[in-house]
Design a protein around this motif. Sequence first.
Motif, PDB file in Angstrom:
ATOM      1  N   THR A   1     -21.386   4.103  -0.113  1.00  0.00           N
ATOM      2  CA  THR A   1     -20.076   4.025   0.536  1.00  0.00           C
ATOM      3  C   THR A   1     -19.631   5.398   1.009  1.00  0.00           C
ATOM      4  OG1 THR A   1     -19.492   2.169  -0.903  1.00  0.00           O
ATOM      5  CG2 THR A   1     -17.690   3.296   0.237  1.00  0.00           C
ATOM      6  N   LEU A   2     -19.775   6.400   0.140  1.00  0.00           N
ATOM      7  CA  LEU A   2     -19.405   7.780   0.447  1.00  0.00           C
ATOM      8  C   LEU A   2     -20.566   8.690   0.096  1.00  0.00           C
ATOM      9  CD1 LEU A   2     -15.834   7.741  -1.171  1.00  0.00           C
ATOM     10  CD2 LEU A   2     -16.345   7.636   1.279  1.00  0.00           C
ATOM     11  N   HIS A   3     -20.740   9.723   0.898  1.00  0.00           N
ATOM     12  CA  HIS A   3     -21.830  10.672   0.695  1.00  0.00           C
ATOM     13  C   HIS A   3     -21.271  12.051   0.365  1.00  0.00           C
ATOM     14  CE1 HIS A   3     -24.822   7.835   2.349  1.00  0.00           C
ATOM     15  NE2 HIS A   3     -23.840   7.468   3.155  1.00  0.00           N
ATOM     16  N   PRO A   4     -22.016  12.856  -0.378  1.00  0.00           N
ATOM     17  CA  PRO A   4     -21.536  14.213  -0.679  1.00  0.00           C
ATOM     18  C   PRO A   4     -21.195  14.968   0.612  1.00  0.00           C
ATOM     19  CG  PRO A   4     -23.488  13.711  -1.974  1.00  0.00           C
ATOM     20  CD  PRO A   4     -23.338  12.592  -0.992  1.00  0.00           C
ATOM     21  N   GLY A   5     -20.028  15.590   0.615  1.00  0.00           N
ATOM     22  CA  GLY A   5     -19.581  16.329   1.787  1.00  0.00           C
ATOM     23  C   GLY A   5     -18.726  15.533   2.751  1.00  0.00           C
ATOM     24  N   ASP A   6     -18.683  14.200   2.594  1.00  0.00           N
ATOM     25  CA  ASP A   6     -17.788  13.403   3.433  1.00  0.00           C
ATOM     26  C   ASP A   6     -16.338  13.840   3.214  1.00  0.00           C
ATOM     27  OD1 ASP A   6     -19.855  11.941   4.450  1.00  0.00           O
ATOM     28  OD2 ASP A   6     -19.378  10.069   3.395  1.00  0.00           O
ATOM     29  N   ARG A   7     -15.570  13.787   4.275  1.00  0.00           N
ATOM     30  CA  ARG A   7     -14.134  14.045   4.167  1.00  0.00           C
ATOM     31  C   ARG A   7     -13.416  12.721   4.359  1.00  0.00           C
ATOM     32  NH1 ARG A   7     -12.489  18.969   2.242  1.00  0.00           N
ATOM     33  NH2 ARG A   7     -10.585  18.796   3.474  1.00  0.00           N
ATOM     34  N   LEU A   8     -12.594  12.369   3.381  1.00  0.00           N
ATOM     35  CA  LEU A   8     -11.858  11.118   3.461  1.00  0.00           C
ATOM     36  C   LEU A   8     -10.360  11.391   3.468  1.00  0.00           C
ATOM     37  CD1 LEU A   8     -10.592  10.457   0.392  1.00  0.00           C
ATOM     38  CD2 LEU A   8     -12.997  10.016  -0.075  1.00  0.00           C
ATOM     39  N   ILE A   9      -9.615  10.394   3.900  1.00  0.00           N
ATOM     40  CA  ILE A   9      -8.160  10.481   3.900  1.00  0.00           C
ATOM     41  C   ILE A   9      -7.617   9.524   2.843  1.00  0.00           C
ATOM     42  CG2 ILE A   9      -6.029  10.123   5.204  1.00  0.00           C
ATOM     43  CD1 ILE A   9      -7.583  12.524   6.131  1.00  0.00           C
ATOM     44  N   ALA A  10      -6.871  10.081   1.895  1.00  0.00           N
ATOM     45  CA  ALA A  10      -6.234   9.259   0.860  1.00  0.00           C
ATOM     46  C   ALA A  10      -4.834   8.880   1.331  1.00  0.00           C
ATOM     47  CB  ALA A  10      -6.161  10.027  -0.453  1.00  0.00           C
ATOM     48  N   ASN A  11      -4.598   7.592   1.432  1.00  0.00           N
ATOM     49  CA  ASN A  11      -3.310   7.057   1.870  1.00  0.00           C
ATOM     50  C   ASN A  11      -2.347   7.050   0.689  1.00  0.00           C
ATOM     51  OD1 ASN A  11      -1.160   5.627   2.871  1.00  0.00           O
ATOM     52  ND2 ASN A  11      -2.329   3.787   3.377  1.00  0.00           N
ATOM     53  N   LYS A  12      -1.366   7.954   0.709  1.00  0.00           N
ATOM     54  CA  LYS A  12      -0.436   8.078  -0.410  1.00  0.00           C
ATOM     55  C   LYS A  12       0.715   7.075  -0.328  1.00  0.00           C
ATOM     56  CE  LYS A  12      -0.062  12.211  -2.172  1.00  0.00           C
ATOM     57  NZ  LYS A  12       0.220  13.646  -2.417  1.00  0.00           N
ATOM     58  N   LEU A  13       0.823   6.371   0.784  1.00  0.00           N
ATOM     59  CA  LEU A  13       1.855   5.354   0.926  1.00  0.00           C
ATOM     60  C   LEU A  13       1.349   3.964   0.547  1.00  0.00           C
ATOM     61  CD1 LEU A  13       3.559   6.382   4.295  1.00  0.00           C
ATOM     62  CD2 LEU A  13       4.331   6.852   1.964  1.00  0.00           C
ATOM     63  N   ALA A  14       0.040   3.850   0.253  1.00  0.00           N
ATOM     64  CA  ALA A  14      -0.544   2.532  -0.019  1.00  0.00           C
ATOM     65  C   ALA A  14       0.117   1.845  -1.201  1.00  0.00           C
ATOM     66  CB  ALA A  14      -2.047   2.673  -0.265  1.00  0.00           C
ATOM     67  N   TYR A  15       0.532   2.618  -2.199  1.00  0.00           N
ATOM     68  CA  TYR A  15       1.115   2.034  -3.401  1.00  0.00           C
ATOM     69  C   TYR A  15       2.593   2.375  -3.538  1.00  0.00           C
ATOM     70  CZ  TYR A  15      -3.891   1.820  -4.220  1.00  0.00           C
ATOM     71  OH  TYR A  15      -5.234   1.599  -4.077  1.00  0.00           O
ATOM     72  N   ALA A  16       3.195   2.832  -2.451  1.00  0.00           N
ATOM     73  CA  ALA A  16       4.634   3.106  -2.462  1.00  0.00           C
ATOM     74  C   ALA A  16       5.403   1.824  -2.135  1.00  0.00           C
ATOM     75  CB  ALA A  16       4.964   4.197  -1.446  1.00  0.00           C
ATOM     76  N   PHE A  17       6.682   1.871  -2.398  1.00  0.00           N
ATOM     77  CA  PHE A  17       7.581   0.768  -2.045  1.00  0.00           C
ATOM     78  C   PHE A  17       7.130  -0.561  -2.655  1.00  0.00           C
ATOM     79  CE2 PHE A  17       7.231   3.738   1.606  1.00  0.00           C
ATOM     80  CZ  PHE A  17       8.471   4.356   1.462  1.00  0.00           C
ATOM     81  N   GLY A  18       6.722  -0.509  -3.930  1.00  0.00           N
ATOM     82  CA  GLY A  18       6.351  -1.729  -4.640  1.00  0.00           C
ATOM     83  C   GLY A  18       4.898  -2.109  -4.544  1.00  0.00           C
ATOM     84  N   GLY A  19       4.073  -1.302  -3.889  1.00  0.00           N
ATOM     85  CA  GLY A  19       2.655  -1.614  -3.792  1.00  0.00           C
ATOM     86  C   GLY A  19       1.928  -1.367  -5.103  1.00  0.00           C
ATOM     87  N   HIS A  20       0.796  -2.016  -5.294  1.00  0.00           N
ATOM     88  CA  HIS A  20       0.032  -1.902  -6.531  1.00  0.00           C
ATOM     89  C   HIS A  20      -1.437  -1.628  -6.230  1.00  0.00           C
ATOM     90  CE1 HIS A  20       3.346  -3.563  -8.957  1.00  0.00           C
ATOM     91  NE2 HIS A  20       3.531  -4.412  -7.958  1.00  0.00           N
TER      92      HIS A  20
END
Length: 267
Positions: free
Chosen positions: A82-101
């Motif tokens: 799924t992910l390889h060493p050196g890949d740059r990913l974006i972590a969505n910090k709003l995914a679990y905001a506003f009642g998300g789980h």
Amino acid sequence: MVSAAEDEVDGAQAAAEPPTDGKANAEDEARSGARSGAGESGGGWRPRDLLLLAGVCVLALLLVNAFVARPFAVPSESMENTLHPGDRLIANKLAYAFGGHVQRGDVVVFDGTGSFLPSSAAAKGFGASVRGFAEDLGLAPDSDTVYVKRVIGVGGDRVTCTGPGARITVNGVPLDESDYLAPGDQPSSVGFDVVVPTGKLWVMGDHRSASRDSRDHLGEPGGGFVPAGRVIGRADWVVYPFGHWSSLDRPAGFAAPGGTGGHGDER
């Protein structure tokens, strides 16, 4: 001896000649001022304008990284393919905001302090604050306490595996991991049977034979469970290298009936 007539002629000539000092200087200053004014009104950037613009850009970047999304580098092969060493990913910090789980199947970025690492591993002091600031801007490598894994179980789930050759079950339902498990890997080379506490997560790498995950911390004080509050964000996109551009969608195997498609009371 100069006659009175000659005095009158000299005076007339002097009166006819234009002034050579005061008026000329005034005209030069007026022309200089006009040129200066034209330059200022031409829209040129002054140093203080550039500093102000740079400050606004840095502030905007910090706000985005703090509340919206943040880039991370994949440090190891534990999430292949799924992910390889050196890949740059974006972590969505709003995914679990506003009642998300957090949901089963999500790939999450989390701080392993207190679960995968002892609490004493957390850096403290001014130096740690400066490093954290640089990490937010993408100017420094991510801390060694940051991990990326896939969520297999959430609060209230019973996650089991009898060992080599067996599939993982979540709440008694066998989990189909064909979409993401690394080729040639087994679901787990060790057996386990755990009930995930409320507010915690059971996480595993996709490259099971190369991943130190919740299984490796079963006998430790945290039991291998990651507090949901330690999740930094959901890994939603791979953005570098360009050939690896992709979205990280939740695998279809987690939509199976019997409770493996939803989320538990993990908050």
